[in-house]
Write a protein that holds these residues in place. Sequence first.
Motif, PDB file in Angstrom:
ATOM      1  N   TYR A   1       1.039  -1.305   0.128  1.00  0.00           N
ATOM      2  CA  TYR A   1       0.130   0.179   0.007  1.00  0.00           C
ATOM      3  C   TYR A   1       0.602   1.275  -0.375  1.00  0.00           C
ATOM      4  O   TYR A   1       0.732   2.180  -0.580  1.00  0.00           O
ATOM      5  CB  TYR A   1      -1.004   0.169   1.489  1.00  0.00           C
ATOM      6  CG  TYR A   1      -1.621   0.813   1.607  1.00  0.00           C
ATOM      7  CD1 TYR A   1      -2.409   1.436   0.237  1.00  0.00           C
ATOM      8  CD2 TYR A   1      -1.110   2.117   2.890  1.00  0.00           C
ATOM      9  CE1 TYR A   1      -3.064   2.922   0.627  1.00  0.00           C
ATOM     10  CE2 TYR A   1      -2.043   3.467   2.432  1.00  0.00           C
ATOM     11  CZ  TYR A   1      -2.748   3.994   1.705  1.00  0.00           C
ATOM     12  OH  TYR A   1      -3.680   4.947   2.030  1.00  0.00           O
ATOM     13  N   PHE A   2       2.036   1.075   0.655  1.00  0.00           N
ATOM     14  CA  PHE A   2       2.444   2.569   1.258  1.00  0.00           C
ATOM     15  C   PHE A   2       3.110   3.122  -0.385  1.00  0.00           C
ATOM     16  O   PHE A   2       3.612   4.115  -0.238  1.00  0.00           O
ATOM     17  CB  PHE A   2       3.789   2.247   2.429  1.00  0.00           C
ATOM     18  CG  PHE A   2       2.995   2.666   3.434  1.00  0.00           C
ATOM     19  CD1 PHE A   2       2.261   3.722   3.314  1.00  0.00           C
ATOM     20  CD2 PHE A   2       3.426   1.833   4.513  1.00  0.00           C
ATOM     21  CE1 PHE A   2       1.495   4.190   4.929  1.00  0.00           C
ATOM     22  CE2 PHE A   2       2.911   2.175   5.821  1.00  0.00           C
ATOM     23  CZ  PHE A   2       2.096   2.641   6.442  1.00  0.00           C
ATOM     24  N   SER A   3       4.041   1.696  -1.043  1.00  0.00           N
ATOM     25  CA  SER A   3       4.818   1.318  -2.045  1.00  0.00           C
ATOM     26  C   SER A   3       3.909   2.584  -2.745  1.00  0.00           C
ATOM     27  O   SER A   3       4.316   2.716  -3.733  1.00  0.00           O
ATOM     28  CB  SER A   3       5.195   0.276  -2.610  1.00  0.00           C
ATOM     29  OG  SER A   3       6.494  -0.171  -1.947  1.00  0.00           O
ATOM     30  N   THR A   4       2.429   1.921  -3.173  1.00  0.00           N
ATOM     31  CA  THR A   4       1.973   2.271  -4.207  1.00  0.00           C
ATOM     32  C   THR A   4       1.529   3.541  -4.232  1.00  0.00           C
ATOM     33  O   THR A   4       1.234   4.078  -5.148  1.00  0.00           O
ATOM     34  CB  THR A   4       0.205   1.289  -4.235  1.00  0.00           C
ATOM     35  OG1 THR A   4       0.459  -0.109  -4.118  1.00  0.00           O
ATOM     36  CG2 THR A   4      -0.786   1.225  -5.218  1.00  0.00           C
ATOM     37  N   VAL A   5       0.654   3.731  -2.869  1.00  0.00           N
ATOM     38  CA  VAL A   5       1.037   5.112  -3.217  1.00  0.00           C
ATOM     39  C   VAL A   5       1.647   6.294  -3.057  1.00  0.00           C
ATOM     40  O   VAL A   5       1.262   7.072  -3.560  1.00  0.00           O
ATOM     41  CB  VAL A   5      -0.378   5.383  -1.103  1.00  0.00           C
ATOM     42  CG1 VAL A   5      -0.170   7.352  -0.309  1.00  0.00           C
ATOM     43  CG2 VAL A   5      -1.345   5.139  -0.909  1.00  0.00           C
TER      44      VAL A   5
ATOM     45  N   TYR B   1       1.962   6.817  -6.688  1.00  0.00           N
ATOM     46  CA  TYR B   1       1.000   7.533  -7.466  1.00  0.00           C
ATOM     47  C   TYR B   1       1.214   8.634  -6.863  1.00  0.00           C
ATOM     48  O   TYR B   1       0.416   9.779  -7.576  1.00  0.00           O
ATOM     49  CB  TYR B   1      -1.204   6.837  -7.038  1.00  0.00           C
ATOM     50  CG  TYR B   1      -0.692   5.809  -8.204  1.00  0.00           C
ATOM     51  CD1 TYR B   1      -0.668   5.791  -8.995  1.00  0.00           C
ATOM     52  CD2 TYR B   1      -0.992   4.260  -7.562  1.00  0.00           C
ATOM     53  CE1 TYR B   1      -1.558   4.860 -10.187  1.00  0.00           C
ATOM     54  CE2 TYR B   1      -1.252   3.247  -8.343  1.00  0.00           C
ATOM     55  CZ  TYR B   1      -1.187   3.557  -9.493  1.00  0.00           C
ATOM     56  OH  TYR B   1      -1.683   2.549 -10.119  1.00  0.00           O
ATOM     57  N   GLY B   2       1.309   9.050  -5.615  1.00  0.00           N
ATOM     58  CA  GLY B   2       0.963  10.405  -4.737  1.00  0.00           C
ATOM     59  C   GLY B   2       2.498  10.902  -5.982  1.00  0.00           C
ATOM     60  O   GLY B   2       2.122  12.374  -6.185  1.00  0.00           O
TER      61      GLY B   2
END
Lengths: 231, 241
Positions: A18-22, A25-26
Motif C-alpha cells: 500500500y505505501f509503495s503504491t501510494v 501514485y502520490g
Amino acid sequence: MNEINNNGELGIKTPRDYFSTVNFYGRIWMLSALSLFIAVPAFVSIYYDAWPNLNEFFVGFIGIAPTFWVVAIIEMFTYIPMLGIGGSYLGFVTGNLTNLKVPCAINAMTAAKVEAGTEEGDVISTIAIAVSSIVTTLIITFGCFMLFWIRPVLEAPILAPAFANILPALFGALGVVMISRGWKIAVAPIVFMLVLFMLIPGLASAVGILVPAGVVVAVVAARLMYKKGWL
Amino acid sequence: MREFDVNSPLIYVVAAVIVVFVFSQSVFFLIKAWKQAQNMGMEKSMLRRIATSSAVFTIAPAIAILLGVLTLSNALGLPTPWMRLNTLGSVTYELPAAEMAATATGNSLSERITDARVYTTILWVMTLGIIPSLFLAPFLMRKIHSGVVSVGAKDKKWGEIFMTALFLGMISAFLGMIFSRIGEGLTGWIPVFVMLCSAIIMTALGILYKKGKIAWLENYALPLSMISAMALSIPITRAIG
C-alpha cells in the motif's frame, strides 16, 4: 484491528504494498500538480503576451518567499509524520493544512481509535483529508456560482464574529481532545507559547512559523519526562 | 496584446482545469484508501461514519475559506481565488502574497486589476511563493515517514508519546496565538472566551458520549463544539464589544 503480515501470503495486500503504491501514485499526482500549477501563469502570460516586469516580480517574490518557503519546508517535517504518506500527498496539493486538513485528520484518527504513524492511521487520515478536500471544493465552487445570492448572508455584520473566531472555536475543542491524551506533555509547549504570544503579540501573524517551535519544545520536554519515568 | 479581464471565460477555463485536477486527485486517494481500509478489515460502517464526520467538520472552515475567495475576488475576479484557494496555501498565504505582488507593481488589492501584466505578476508570485512542498515532498516523503516509523519500531511507548508531542506542539502554537490580543483590554479576550466555550462544550459532549454510551456523538463532537462556539461568539462579542 486486523494485523496484516508482511509476507504477502494468500494474495493479501500488505502495508508495504500500500505505501509503495501510494508513494508511486502520490509522486505522479504531485509532480503533475507542480507542472500544472506553473503552467497556469505561464499560459496566461503567453496568451495575453503579458510577462511580469522582472524587477516588480522579484520585489514581490522576495517579500513573500523567504517566509513561506521556510514555512513550507518546515511543514513537511511537521505534518508528514502526522498525516502519513497518502494524507500528505493530498494535503500538500489541496492546501489549508493547519486551519482544516490537519484538525480534520486528527478528529478522524481519534474517532477511529487509530494512531498516527501506523498503517491504519495513514488510511484513515487519507480518507478524512480526501473527503474534506472534496467538500471544500464543492462548497467553494457552489459559493462562487451562487455568489450573488449568498454574498449578503456571508458578509452580514451579525455573522462577522463567528467567522473571525473560527480558529479559537476549532482549537478549543481540539485542545481538549489532544490534552486529554497526555496533559503532562502539553504543559511545556502551552506555557511556552502563552508566554511568547503575551510578550510579543505581533507574532500572531506568524503562527505558522511557530508551529515547529512548539513541536520542538513538546518533543524535547516529552523526551526528558520519558527518560525520567514521568510519562 | 489581447484585451484582458480578470473574469474572462479563458481564466474560468484555466481555473476549472485546476479545480477538476485537484478534485480528481481527492477522489483517487479516497478510493485507494477506502479499498485499503477494507483490505485491513476496517468496517464499512465505521468508514462511513469517519467520512460523514469529516464532511460535517469541513463545512464551517470551508465557508471561512469562501470568505477569503470573496475578499480576493474584489481585485482578482472570481476564477483566480476559486482556483488558488482550492490548492496549496490558505487565505493566510494567498492574501499577503497577492498584496505584496500588487504593491510591487504600484497597485493595490482594493481595486480591480485591469492590466494583464500586473495580473500575471501577482499570479507568478502567488504560485512560486509557496511551491517548495510540491517539488521537495515527492523526494523526502518516504525518508521522513520511515524515520517516524523507525521511532515507533524501536520503542513503541516512546513512539506513541512522540506522536502525541507532535500534535500538542502544533496545537500549543494556536492556543498561544489566541491569547495574543489580551493586552487590548476586554475585547482582546473574546477569542479566549470563544476557545473556552468550545473546550467546555467538547468536554460536556465527551462526558455525554462516554457515560451515555452514545457512540455516534463521538464522531460529531468536534464539529458540534466548533460550530456552537462560533455561534456563541456572536452574543459574546455583542456583550463585550
